[in-house]
Design a protein around this motif. Structure first.
Motif, PDB file in Angstrom:
ATOM      1  N   LEU A 135       0.362  -1.415  -0.328  1.00 50.56           N
ATOM      2  CA  LEU A 135      -0.047   0.309  -0.282  1.00 50.56           C
ATOM      3  C   LEU A 135       0.814   0.976  -0.179  1.00 50.56           C
ATOM      4  N   ARG A 136       0.657   2.725  -0.637  1.00 50.91           N
ATOM      5  CA  ARG A 136       1.205   3.845  -1.087  1.00 50.91           C
ATOM      6  C   ARG A 136       0.040   4.779   0.030  1.00 50.91           C
ATOM      7  N   ALA A 137       0.686   5.100   0.888  1.00 50.28           N
ATOM      8  CA  ALA A 137      -0.300   6.155   1.749  1.00 50.28           C
ATOM      9  C   ALA A 137       0.022   7.468   0.840  1.00 50.28           C
ATOM     10  N   ASN A 138      -1.171   7.916   0.773  1.00 47.51           N
ATOM     11  CA  ASN A 138      -1.569   8.947  -0.259  1.00 47.51           C
ATOM     12  C   ASN A 138      -0.561  10.611  -0.002  1.00 47.51           C
ATOM     13  N   VAL A 139       0.342  10.683   0.825  1.00 50.74           N
ATOM     14  CA  VAL A 139       1.496  11.723   1.500  1.00 50.74           C
ATOM     15  C   VAL A 139       0.543  13.226   1.031  1.00 50.74           C
ATOM     16  N   GLY A 140      -0.244  12.990  -1.088  1.00 54.22           N
ATOM     17  CA  GLY A 140      -0.770  14.681  -1.810  1.00 54.22           C
ATOM     18  C   GLY A 140      -2.524  14.470  -0.794  1.00 54.22           C
ATOM     19  N   LYS A 141      -2.567  13.456   0.292  1.00 56.69           N
ATOM     20  CA  LYS A 141      -3.213  14.053   0.809  1.00 56.69           C
ATOM     21  C   LYS A 141      -3.148  14.821   2.124  1.00 56.69           C
ATOM     22  N   GLY A 142      -1.862  14.230   2.464  1.00 61.12           N
ATOM     23  CA  GLY A 142      -1.966  14.423   3.582  1.00 61.12           C
ATOM     24  C   GLY A 142      -1.817  13.778   4.733  1.00 61.12           C
ATOM     25  N   PHE A 143      -1.893  12.719   4.201  1.00 60.23           N
ATOM     26  CA  PHE A 143      -1.665  11.176   4.882  1.00 60.23           C
ATOM     27  C   PHE A 143      -0.292  10.100   4.458  1.00 60.23           C
ATOM     28  N   THR A 144      -0.304  10.174   6.025  1.00 64.79           N
ATOM     29  CA  THR A 144       1.511   9.688   5.441  1.00 64.79           C
ATOM     30  C   THR A 144       1.691   8.468   5.910  1.00 64.79           C
ATOM     31  N   ARG A 145       2.733   7.798   6.378  1.00 62.06           N
ATOM     32  CA  ARG A 145       3.016   6.379   6.079  1.00 62.06           C
ATOM     33  C   ARG A 145       2.354   5.768   7.509  1.00 62.06           C
ATOM     34  N   THR A 146       3.073   7.371   8.575  1.00 53.86           N
ATOM     35  CA  THR A 146       2.706   6.391   9.812  1.00 53.86           C
ATOM     36  C   THR A 146       0.927   6.745  10.188  1.00 53.86           C
ATOM     37  N   ASP A 147       1.103   7.508   9.557  1.00 54.29           N
ATOM     38  CA  ASP A 147      -1.682   7.553   9.813  1.00 54.29           C
ATOM     39  C   ASP A 147      -1.581   6.132   9.171  1.00 54.29           C
ATOM     40  N   LEU A 148      -0.792   5.389   7.908  1.00 57.42           N
ATOM     41  CA  LEU A 148      -1.602   4.187   7.478  1.00 57.42           C
ATOM     42  C   LEU A 148      -1.200   3.445   8.576  1.00 57.42           C
TER      43      LEU A 148
END
Ligand SMILES: C[S@@+](CC[C@H](N)C(=O)[O-])C[C@H]1O[C@@H](n2cnc3c(N)ncnc32)[C@H](O)[C@@H]1O
Length: 553
Positions: free
Chosen positions: A288-301
């Protein structure tokens, strides 16, 4: 079998000409075996065309045949059957749909019944009854059984055939009966399901969905198989003889087409070829790739995956990626994808983006962009500054790209262009410092995720693909500014689609040279010539390839 003739759907030429479309009290694929239906389909196309010609006032004065009245199926078709195991019934019908493709859909698609979105309608029209609705566990079982039965098809058929009296018994088997046998054989040989349940349930399904005699046949064959398995004496082809004979045996043992085994043995050696096939047959893993473009980081994921109790590990290659082995269904149900928080993207594809190395402010042309896996990742890397021109010939797939870009909130840096790259490049509307050509390819690197692809690819496809790849590479190269970068990538492990295409391109286009990829990816993925290559067996991810080429200034 072609469903269309000269762009016309033969089934639509006359209101209801093919007899197969009449509703009878029989389900469609029982005594009227679909093999017979498929064989007679050509004749029906001819009849349909003939009827159409006869009704043309320019060719004959005869009145057109009266339209046949379409009646609703009798009540029997609406019966709910509580006796069969619903996931096996649905799996059998789904296997028919996958194997027969368009032919199956055409035969069922009368008046929109059995539409793509309504699997139970397919079940009802095929078997003549509905089953209970599927719960989450059933759905997982359907996915596992269908994926496994497709992957192992060649091996399962070998086992089934070895328990038939003669080859004609196998050849003349009703298609639905064959799918039920494949399900039962797969459950017994490859799944940890108690044999008595497998025998009972599949016998029951064959009895009610095919005919009582089919139930007895399933019973006899499955019981024989259980005995063979318990005594450790399942038949196996002998691995001896010349290269061709060995390839044939391996193709059966590991359930792949013979031509693939021969090609991989030639390019990779027999040992790696076997490991490749074992990888393709194992349960696929996902990233899965966290969508940082939407402000969602890997830590959030990772926090969300912990809450959902989905086992995972952060990718060691890519900062935004997380690997998961199981629990994909849970991720889907939690709507993480639907809400645009993350995407399913293999690390092997992510590493191609690392080689393009998008930076804020860049203008990038993504030449074969849809459905947008790499475009969206590149867009996230632009951090709102720059532009990606996403070109693709397929309008539907391009629409998916745009919708996903909206969802992931990176649409402000993407311009979608519906075009054949070859004519787009002829017009030379834009030129860029960075051009990505993620070319159409055989997909031989992603067979673990695409269970049916191995059976749909033919050796002849490879020649056609290579020609297209050359044409697209030449077209893409004209879009690169002097001093700019061209990245050529595929999701194939085949050197003829990869290194050989690049070598041929460099001969045709001496203005380009190899830009070593060592600054962009870990050394483990580098080839001697400075290309990127991921190998499923070595890296536990899909197989992919990329070359970074630079144009002289
Ligand atoms: C491997 S897929 C691209 C996958 C995409 N880059 C991604 O990461 O999701 C190849 C794409 O090439 C497109 N294609 C094939 N022939 C083309 C052509 N002549 N011009 C433009 N696009 C083409 C196909 O429609 C398909 O979407």
């Amino acid at each position: 079998m072609e469903a269309t003739v000269s762009g016309l759907n033969p089934l639509s030429l006359t209101p209801c000409s093919p007899a197969l479309l009449c509703f009878t009290s029989e389900p469609l694929f029982t005594r009227n075996s679909l093999t017979i239906a498929a064989l007679s389909f050509g004749a029906k196309i001819k009849n349909a065309l003939r009827q159409n010609a006869n009704s043309n006032p320019k060719t004959t004065a005869a009145a057109p045949p009266p339209p046949r009245r379409i009646v609703d199926p009798p009540n029997k078709a609406h019966r709910l059957n509580l006796e069969v195991s619903p996931h096996r019934a649905v799996a059998a019908v789904r296997l028919m749909r996958i194997e027969l493709g368009g032919a199956f859909a055409d035969l069922l698609n009368e008046k929109g019944k059995g539409s793509r979105n309504n699997e139970m309608a397919y079940v009802e029209r095929t078997l003549g009854f509905r089953t209970q609705c599927l719960d989450d566990r059933d759905l997982r079982l359907v996915t596992n059984i269908v994926g496994g039965a497709i992957r192992w098809r060649r091996y399962l058929d070998f086992l089934i055939m070895s328990l038939c009296h003669d080859v004609n018994m196998f050849r003349n088997m009703e298609p639905l009966l064959l799918q039920i046998l494949r399900i039962g054989f797969y459950e017994i040989v490859k799944m940890e399901i108690p044999p008595y349940a497998v025998v009972d349930e599949n016998v029951n399904l064959a009895k009610v969905a095919v005919r009582p005699g089919a139930g007895s046949m399933v019973n006899a064959m499955l019981r024989k198989l259980v005995l063979l398995k318990e005594s450790n004496s399942l038949p196996l082809p002998l691995l001896d003889g010349d290269d061709r004979a060995q390839a044939r045996a391996l193709a059966t043992i590991y359930s792949h087409p013979v031509w693939m085994v021969r090609r991989w043995t030639k390019h990779l050696g027999q040992e790696v070829a076997i490991q490749m096939m074992m990888w393709n047959n194992a349960d696929p893993t996902f990233s899965l790739r966290a969508n940082v473009g939407k402000g969602f980081t890997r830590t959030d994921l990772i926090t969300r995956l912990n809450m959902l109790k989905v086992p995972h590990e952060p990718s060691s290659q890519l900062a935004d990626f997380v690997r998961i082995r199981t629990g994909m269904q849970i991720v889907i149900q939690a709507e993480l994808l639907k809400e645009g928080f993350c995407s399913v993207q293999d690390e092997s594809a992510g590493l191609v983006v690392s080689i393009v190395d998008p930076q804020p402010g860049d203008t990038i042309i993504d030449c074969c962009a849809a459905p947008g896996g790499k475009t969206l990742f590149m867009a996230a890397r632009l951090c709102g500054q720059g532009m990606i021109y996403a070109v693709d010939i397929n309008e539907g797939r391009l629409r998916i790209l745009q919708e996903t870009a909206n969802l992931q909130q990176v649409d402000n840096v993407i311009t979608a262009i519906h075009a054949d790259l070859r004519s787009f490049a002829d017009n030379k509307q834009v030129k860029s410092d960075k051009v990505l050509l993620d070319a159409p390819c055989s997909g031989l690197g992603v067979l673990s995720k695409r269970a049916d692809l191995r059976w749909n690819r033919r050796l002849e496809d490879m020649e056609e693909l290579k020609k297209l790849q050359d044409e697209l590479l030449d077209a893409a190269s004209t879009l690169v500014k002097p001093g700019g970068i061209l990245v050529y990538s595929t999701c194939s492990i085949d050197p003829e689609e990869n290194e050989e295409r690049v070598t041929a391109f460099l001969v045709r286009n001496p203005k380009f040279s190899i830009d070593h990829a060592d600054r962009y990816i870990p050394s483990d993925f580098l080839t001697e010539r400075g290309f990127y290559r991921s190998c499923p067996v070595k890296h536990s991810m899909d197989g992919a390839f990329a070359a970074r080429l630079v144009r002289s200034s």
